[in-house]
Design an enzyme around this catalytic site. Structure first.
Site, PDB file in Angstrom:
ATOM      1  N   ASN A   1      -5.283   3.276   9.173  1.00 39.18           N
ATOM      2  CA  ASN A   1      -6.367   3.530  10.109  1.00 39.18           C
ATOM      3  C   ASN A   1      -7.294   2.328  10.127  1.00 39.18           C
ATOM      4  O   ASN A   1      -7.840   1.935   9.100  1.00 39.18           O
ATOM      5  CB  ASN A   1      -7.158   4.775   9.698  1.00 39.18           C
ATOM      6  CG  ASN A   1      -6.408   6.054  10.005  1.00 39.18           C
ATOM      7  OD1 ASN A   1      -5.533   6.079  10.859  1.00 39.18           O
ATOM      8  ND2 ASN A   1      -6.748   7.119   9.317  1.00 39.18           N
TER       9      ASN A   1
ATOM     10  N   SER B   1       0.591   8.639  12.853  1.00 37.70           N
ATOM     11  CA  SER B   1       0.205  10.034  12.682  1.00 37.70           C
ATOM     12  C   SER B   1       1.388  10.812  12.123  1.00 37.70           C
ATOM     13  O   SER B   1       2.540  10.471  12.368  1.00 37.70           O
ATOM     14  CB  SER B   1      -0.227  10.636  14.031  1.00 37.70           C
ATOM     15  OG  SER B   1      -0.650  11.980  13.872  1.00 37.70           O
TER      16      SER B   1
ATOM     17  N   HIS C   1      -6.770   9.590  19.661  1.00 32.16           N
ATOM     18  CA  HIS C   1      -5.957  10.695  19.133  1.00 32.16           C
ATOM     19  C   HIS C   1      -6.719  11.450  18.056  1.00 32.16           C
ATOM     20  O   HIS C   1      -6.780  12.684  18.055  1.00 32.16           O
ATOM     21  CB  HIS C   1      -4.656  10.112  18.578  1.00 32.16           C
ATOM     22  CG  HIS C   1      -3.857  11.024  17.689  1.00 32.16           C
ATOM     23  ND1 HIS C   1      -4.196  11.282  16.379  1.00 32.16           N
ATOM     24  CD2 HIS C   1      -2.713  11.718  17.918  1.00 32.16           C
ATOM     25  CE1 HIS C   1      -3.320  12.101  15.837  1.00 32.16           C
ATOM     26  NE2 HIS C   1      -2.403  12.378  16.747  1.00 32.16           N
TER      27      HIS C   1
ATOM     28  N   GLU D   1      -8.234  15.229  17.809  1.00 31.77           N
ATOM     29  CA  GLU D   1      -7.902  16.060  16.652  1.00 31.77           C
ATOM     30  C   GLU D   1      -9.155  16.707  16.058  1.00 31.77           C
ATOM     31  O   GLU D   1      -9.148  17.897  15.728  1.00 31.77           O
ATOM     32  CB  GLU D   1      -7.212  15.179  15.618  1.00 31.77           C
ATOM     33  CG  GLU D   1      -6.842  15.837  14.318  1.00 31.77           C
ATOM     34  CD  GLU D   1      -6.294  14.824  13.333  1.00 31.77           C
ATOM     35  OE1 GLU D   1      -6.978  14.536  12.335  1.00 31.77           O
ATOM     36  OE2 GLU D   1      -5.194  14.298  13.580  1.00 31.77           O
TER      37      GLU D   1
ATOM     38  N   GLY E   1       0.831  -1.194   0.000  1.00 31.96           N
ATOM     39  CA  GLY E   1       0.000   0.000   0.000  1.00 31.96           C
ATOM     40  C   GLY E   1       0.865   1.244   0.000  1.00 31.96           C
ATOM     41  O   GLY E   1       1.468   1.583   1.025  1.00 31.96           O
ATOM     42  N   LEU E   2       0.925   1.928  -1.140  1.00 32.46           N
ATOM     43  CA  LEU E   2       1.871   3.031  -1.313  1.00 32.46           C
ATOM     44  C   LEU E   2       1.155   4.334  -1.656  1.00 32.46           C
ATOM     45  O   LEU E   2       1.533   5.049  -2.567  1.00 32.46           O
ATOM     46  CB  LEU E   2       2.885   2.675  -2.400  1.00 32.46           C
ATOM     47  CG  LEU E   2       3.694   1.402  -2.137  1.00 32.46           C
ATOM     48  CD1 LEU E   2       4.519   1.030  -3.356  1.00 32.46           C
ATOM     49  CD2 LEU E   2       4.579   1.565  -0.906  1.00 32.46           C
TER      50      LEU E   2
ATOM     51  N   LYS F   1      -4.738   5.470  18.700  1.00 29.51           N
ATOM     52  CA  LYS F   1      -4.814   6.334  17.511  1.00 29.51           C
ATOM     53  C   LYS F   1      -6.246   6.816  17.279  1.00 29.51           C
ATOM     54  O   LYS F   1      -6.474   7.959  16.840  1.00 29.51           O
ATOM     55  CB  LYS F   1      -4.312   5.568  16.290  1.00 29.51           C
ATOM     56  CG  LYS F   1      -4.374   6.351  14.967  1.00 29.51           C
ATOM     57  CD  LYS F   1      -3.558   7.633  15.013  1.00 29.51           C
ATOM     58  CE  LYS F   1      -3.243   8.195  13.638  1.00 29.51           C
ATOM     59  NZ  LYS F   1      -4.387   8.374  12.756  1.00 29.51           N
TER      60      LYS F   1
ATOM     61  N   ARG G   1      -1.381  -1.946  -5.465  1.00 37.56           N
ATOM     62  CA  ARG G   1      -2.365  -2.411  -6.439  1.00 37.56           C
ATOM     63  C   ARG G   1      -1.973  -1.991  -7.850  1.00 37.56           C
ATOM     64  O   ARG G   1      -2.087  -2.766  -8.795  1.00 37.56           O
ATOM     65  CB  ARG G   1      -3.747  -1.864  -6.082  1.00 37.56           C
ATOM     66  CG  ARG G   1      -4.853  -2.320  -7.020  1.00 37.56           C
ATOM     67  CD  ARG G   1      -6.202  -1.817  -6.547  1.00 37.56           C
ATOM     68  NE  ARG G   1      -6.242  -0.362  -6.509  1.00 37.56           N
ATOM     69  CZ  ARG G   1      -7.318   0.334  -6.158  1.00 37.56           C
ATOM     70  NH1 ARG G   1      -8.412  -0.295  -5.782  1.00 37.56           N
ATOM     71  NH2 ARG G   1      -7.281   1.655  -6.162  1.00 37.56           N
TER      72      ARG G   1
ATOM     73  N   GLY H   1       0.834  12.499   8.773  1.00 32.64           N
ATOM     74  CA  GLY H   1       0.371  12.967   7.480  1.00 32.64           C
ATOM     75  C   GLY H   1       1.480  13.089   6.457  1.00 32.64           C
ATOM     76  O   GLY H   1       2.479  12.362   6.487  1.00 32.64           O
TER      77      GLY H   1
ATOM     78  N   MET I   1       0.640   8.107   2.648  1.00 33.08           N
ATOM     79  CA  MET I   1       1.386   7.716   3.841  1.00 33.08           C
ATOM     80  C   MET I   1       2.372   6.597   3.531  1.00 33.08           C
ATOM     81  O   MET I   1       3.558   6.682   3.864  1.00 33.08           O
ATOM     82  CB  MET I   1       0.409   7.280   4.938  1.00 33.08           C
ATOM     83  CG  MET I   1      -0.405   8.407   5.550  1.00 33.08           C
ATOM     84  SD  MET I   1       0.495   9.349   6.796  1.00 33.08           S
ATOM     85  CE  MET I   1       0.327   8.272   8.204  1.00 33.08           C
TER      86      MET I   1
END
Length: 323
Positions: free
Chosen positions: A115, A141, A196, A200, A26-27, A193, A50, A143, A30
């Site tokens: 997530n 976390s 968190h 946020e 998964g690229l 998270k 993918r 971003g 993040m």
């Protein structure tokens, strides 16, 4: 001696002694930047996405190994392996775990670093344990700024999993000793998270409401960009969110080109549900989530109902739409 993997592009030739144990699946924003940060720290890993074009592009940039399938990625890694997933919660993650279970072996470790709902982690851990595969969950976390500044990572899993992951945590975090924490058993990382992100939501909503009050105050003509910059220095509300706000308000204080639509990733919903399950009052986080729903037009019908009720009992005017 050199060896070439079937999953690599033709330029991917690596020394036999530089065997890898870590694969990243998964690229997106993040995951891609995490791969880049690991490369900057001198680590070489296997990649799968993918869209293989994405894997190949990041591999060419970083020196990592681009693999066309999950099977190729697993074959490229030396056992015991670590496979870190950065996929959307839900069907994409479920499918990847189902595909990985028969490919991996006893002693391998799967990490869900995207997530995810902590209760899903507990179910996934049991599923992988049936195959002798260890499991950890990591809330990440930071971003798009994580590449430069490092990521804050909270992860749950066994002590053995934590020991295996420590070198990668040290590389991904802002410093080797700061910004990462083994929070406890499986599920605890994503639980922390989740909370968190609920916090946020509340912080963002409070800042947004406060600046809306100042921007719309008649008679004062307040410079909200200057106020945001002022509060960054010595104020008790100074924060990274305020830093970001000051940057964009300095460029465009009116925000006239921005649609008032705010998406929600799912973390806020899970936090609100957890508050209900525990019977713990969390009105700020819950109402911040509701305001995101309102921005998405999900409160429009209710608003129309309110307008019609006011017209019905008081004869108040309503605003119609142009056809």
């Amino acid at each position: 001696m050199l060896r070439r993997h079937d999953c690599c592009d033709t330029q991917d030739v690596i020394p036999e002694e530089s065997s890898m144990e870590f694969g990243l699946v998964g690229l997106g924003r993040m995951g891609g930047n995490m791969a880049r940060r690991l490369a900057r720290k001198g680590m070489r890993i296997a990649l799968h996405n993918r869209s293989h074009e994405v894997s190949a592009a990041i591999a060419a940039e970083t020196g990592h190994l681009a693999c066309a399938s999950l099977a190729d990625l697993v074959a490229a890694l030396q056992a015991p392996r670590i496979v870190w997933l950065m996929l959307p919660a839900g069907e994409a993650t479920e499918q990847a775990l189902q595909a990985l279970a028969p490919l991996l072996g006893a002693g391998d470790l799967v990490v869900d670093g995207a997530n995810a709902y902590y209760k899903d982690d507990q179910r996934h851990a049991a599923m992988m344990a049936a195959h002798g595969i260890d499991y950890a969950d990591a809330g990440v976390s930071g971003g798009v700024w994580g590449l430069e500044n490092g990521y804050c990572i909270m992860f749950g899993g066994s002590e053995a999993a934590a020991a295996r992951l420590q070198p990668y945590m040290e590389a991904l975090a802002p410093t080797p000793t700061e910004g990462w924490l083994h929070t406890g058993p499986v599920g605890s990382g994503h639980f922390v998270k989740m909370v968190h992100n609920g916090i946020e939501y509340g912080m963002m909503q409070a800042l947004a409401e406060g600046f809306a009050l100042m921007k719309n105050k008649p008679g004062f003509d307040l410079d909200v960009g200057a106020i945001a910059e002022l509060w960054r220095h010595g104020s008790v509300v100074r924060s990274w969110l305020l830093d970001l706000s000051a940057d964009f308000l300095a460029q465009d204080p009116a925000l006239e080109t921005i649609q008032p639509f705010v998406a929600d990733s799912g973390e806020g919903r899970w936090t609100a549900l957890e508050a209900i399950e525990q019977g713990i009052p969390a009105p700020v986080m819950s109402l911040a989530l509701m305001m995101r729903f309102a921005s998405q037009g999900k409160g429009d019908y209710a608003a129309k109902m309110l307008a019609k009720m006011r017209q019905g009992f008081g004869g108040h005017a309503i605003k119609g739409t142009e056809k």
